[in-house]
Design a protein around this motif. Structure first.
Motif, mmCIF file in Angstrom:
data_model
loop_
_atom_site.group_PDB
_atom_site.id
_atom_site.type_symbol
_atom_site.label_atom_id
_atom_site.label_comp_id
_atom_site.label_asym_id
_atom_site.label_seq_id
_atom_site.Cartn_x
_atom_site.Cartn_y
_atom_site.Cartn_z
ATOM 1 N N ASP A 65 -7.621 -14.105 -28.045
ATOM 2 C CA ASP A 65 -7.372 -15.434 -27.501
ATOM 3 C C ASP A 65 -7.988 -15.518 -26.107
ATOM 4 O O ASP A 65 -8.335 -14.485 -25.515
ATOM 5 C CB ASP A 65 -5.880 -15.790 -27.530
ATOM 6 C CG ASP A 65 -5.103 -15.316 -26.309
ATOM 7 O OD1 ASP A 65 -5.613 -14.441 -25.570
ATOM 8 O OD2 ASP A 65 -3.993 -15.798 -26.088
ATOM 9 N N PRO A 66 -8.167 -16.733 -25.566
ATOM 10 C CA PRO A 66 -8.860 -16.866 -24.283
ATOM 11 C C PRO A 66 -7.962 -16.745 -23.059
ATOM 12 O O PRO A 66 -8.458 -16.725 -21.932
ATOM 13 C CB PRO A 66 -9.461 -18.279 -24.368
ATOM 14 C CG PRO A 66 -8.483 -19.030 -25.199
ATOM 15 C CD PRO A 66 -7.961 -18.046 -26.212
ATOM 16 N N SER B 219 -5.616 -29.007 -23.007
ATOM 17 C CA SER B 219 -5.149 -28.557 -24.312
ATOM 18 C C SER B 219 -3.622 -28.450 -24.345
ATOM 19 O O SER B 219 -2.976 -28.151 -23.339
ATOM 20 C CB SER B 219 -5.752 -27.186 -24.637
ATOM 21 O OG SER B 219 -5.190 -26.649 -25.818
ATOM 22 N N ALA C 136 -11.960 -23.143 -24.186
ATOM 23 C CA ALA C 136 -12.326 -22.605 -25.493
ATOM 24 C C ALA C 136 -12.606 -23.720 -26.493
ATOM 25 O O ALA C 136 -13.561 -23.657 -27.279
ATOM 26 C CB ALA C 136 -11.217 -21.694 -26.017
ATOM 27 N N ALA C 137 -11.773 -24.777 -26.444
ATOM 28 C CA ALA C 137 -11.968 -25.905 -27.367
ATOM 29 C C ALA C 137 -13.254 -26.659 -27.061
ATOM 30 O O ALA C 137 -13.879 -27.230 -27.964
ATOM 31 C CB ALA C 137 -10.773 -26.843 -27.290
ATOM 32 N N GLU D 199 -7.389 -22.472 -22.886
ATOM 33 C CA GLU D 199 -7.524 -23.060 -24.218
ATOM 34 C C GLU D 199 -8.405 -24.316 -24.186
ATOM 35 O O GLU D 199 -9.134 -24.594 -25.141
ATOM 36 C CB GLU D 199 -6.141 -23.400 -24.783
ATOM 37 C CG GLU D 199 -5.296 -22.182 -25.154
ATOM 38 C CD GLU D 199 -5.831 -21.431 -26.368
ATOM 39 O OE1 GLU D 199 -6.801 -21.905 -27.002
ATOM 40 O OE2 GLU D 199 -5.273 -20.368 -26.683
ATOM 41 N N THR E 97 -12.983 -14.945 -19.743
ATOM 42 C CA THR E 97 -12.998 -16.375 -20.049
ATOM 43 C C THR E 97 -13.852 -17.126 -19.034
ATOM 44 O O THR E 97 -14.695 -17.954 -19.389
ATOM 45 C CB THR E 97 -11.567 -16.936 -20.040
ATOM 46 O OG1 THR E 97 -10.782 -16.228 -21.007
ATOM 47 C CG2 THR E 97 -11.553 -18.418 -20.370
ATOM 48 N N GLY F 266 -16.501 -24.585 -30.860
ATOM 49 C CA GLY F 266 -15.049 -24.552 -30.765
ATOM 50 C C GLY F 266 -14.477 -23.195 -30.376
ATOM 51 O O GLY F 266 -15.179 -22.288 -29.922
ATOM 52 N N ARG F 267 -13.175 -23.082 -30.562
ATOM 53 C CA ARG F 267 -12.422 -21.910 -30.109
ATOM 54 C C ARG F 267 -12.921 -20.612 -30.736
ATOM 55 O O ARG F 267 -13.042 -19.580 -30.072
ATOM 56 C CB ARG F 267 -10.936 -22.105 -30.427
ATOM 57 C CG ARG F 267 -9.984 -21.072 -29.810
ATOM 58 C CD ARG F 267 -8.543 -21.462 -30.146
ATOM 59 N NE ARG F 267 -7.580 -20.645 -29.414
ATOM 60 C CZ ARG F 267 -7.073 -19.491 -29.857
ATOM 61 N NH1 ARG F 267 -7.476 -19.011 -31.027
ATOM 62 N NH2 ARG F 267 -6.186 -18.824 -29.142
ATOM 63 N N SER F 268 -13.187 -20.619 -32.031
ATOM 64 C CA SER F 268 -13.622 -19.392 -32.702
ATOM 65 C C SER F 268 -14.961 -18.915 -32.149
ATOM 66 O O SER F 268 -15.186 -17.716 -31.963
ATOM 67 C CB SER F 268 -13.708 -19.604 -34.218
ATOM 68 O OG SER F 268 -14.627 -20.649 -34.527
#
Length: 277
Positions: free
Chosen positions: A144-145, A80, A114-115, A111, A62, A120-122
């Motif tokens: 997930d991050p 987040s 990532a956002a 998170e 990350t 975005g997150r994906s």
């Protein structure tokens, strides 16, 4: 009627006996791995190729994606709410969030980054998996991050490759080995300083010359640790996954580093070359 009641009692007794007599499945053994980066040799290993969850060691990847994205550490982001956090709701600089991520293993910081990533997150998760693939971490997957997902899986050799890559970032080396971080939190009435301790604090206090370090724990992953350490002029990578408690995790790390064994052997296994990824 009495015959039926007797039969029911007998059946209940047999079911209870079978349930009690069933042996408990053995606890999975931890995976451990010690690699001499300087000599390009695996020194000791056990269950090294077992693919399993690795919890918050995830945050090293990350951090690499975050650093590669943007070096503006003063830009503020809204924390987040997708994960819990010791930090109160508010806006924090990217530098504060990176320190919270690497020192205190803050899941909300992961998170938040990532956002904030373009797409975005994906898109952030795609970048994590693409980076893993580019490093040759072919047994690794990120879902997930933060490392909370049990779908984040890898083996010790792949994680050693990731730790080695993280060690190329001076900012990760500097932050991940700090004992604590002070973060300024703001509310309507006042501003205060919150101190967050390093989740790897015990190891940092007992092991000299740690260059990069990250712990992790979830129920599926058990207690995990990944480190890059310098000893007598040589650099080592050490990974422990699935230890049953934090004390056992640290014992395994110390045994690897100081005795060069994977605990079950009295002497080191014969060193062999490891194809660097």
């Amino acid at each position: 009627m009495a015959v039926i009641q007797t039969a029911i009692v007998i059946i209940f007794f047999l079911i209870s006996f079978a349930t009690q007599a069933r042996p408990r499945p053995p606890e999975p053994e931890p995976s451990v791995w010690l690699y001499n980066q300087t000599q390009d040799q695996v020194v000791a290993e056990r269950n090294a190729y077992q693919v399993r969850p690795f919890a918050s060691i995830t945050k090293l990847m990350t951090a690499m994606i975050v650093i590669d994205q943007d070096w503006n550490w003063e830009r503020r982001l809204q924390l987040s709410k997708l994960a819990g956090s010791r930090l109160p709701t508010g806006r924090y600089t990217r530098g504060e969030l990176l320190r919270a991520l690497l020192i205190n293993s803050n899941n909300a910081a992961a998170e938040t980054f990532a956002a904030d990533y373009p797409g975005g997150r994906s898109a952030f998760l795609r970048a994590m998996n693409q980076r893993a693939w580019s490093l040759g971490m072919y047994s690794t997957q990120f879902q997930d991050p933060s490392g909370l997902s049990s779908g984040n899986v890898s083996n010790t050799g792949d994680l050693g490759t990731m730790i080695r890559a993280a060690g190329e970032y001076s900012i990760i080396r500097d932050i991940s080995t700090q004992s604590h971080v002070a973060v300024e939190t703001r509310s309507r009435k006042r501003t205060r300083i919150m101190e967050l301790n390093n989740t790897n604090g015990r190891a940092l206090g007992m092991i000299d010359n740690v260059r990069v370090g990250k712990t992790g724990f979830t129920n599926p992953a058990g207690f995990c640790m990944g480190m890059q350490v310098e000893q007598q002029g040589e650099v080592y990578l050490v990974v422990v996954l699935g230890a049953k408690n934090s004390a056992k995790r640290l014992d395994l790390v110390k045994n690897l580093l100081y005795n060069h064994t994977a605990e079950v052997a009295d002497t080191p296994r014969q060193s062999r070359k490891y194809r660097s990824k």
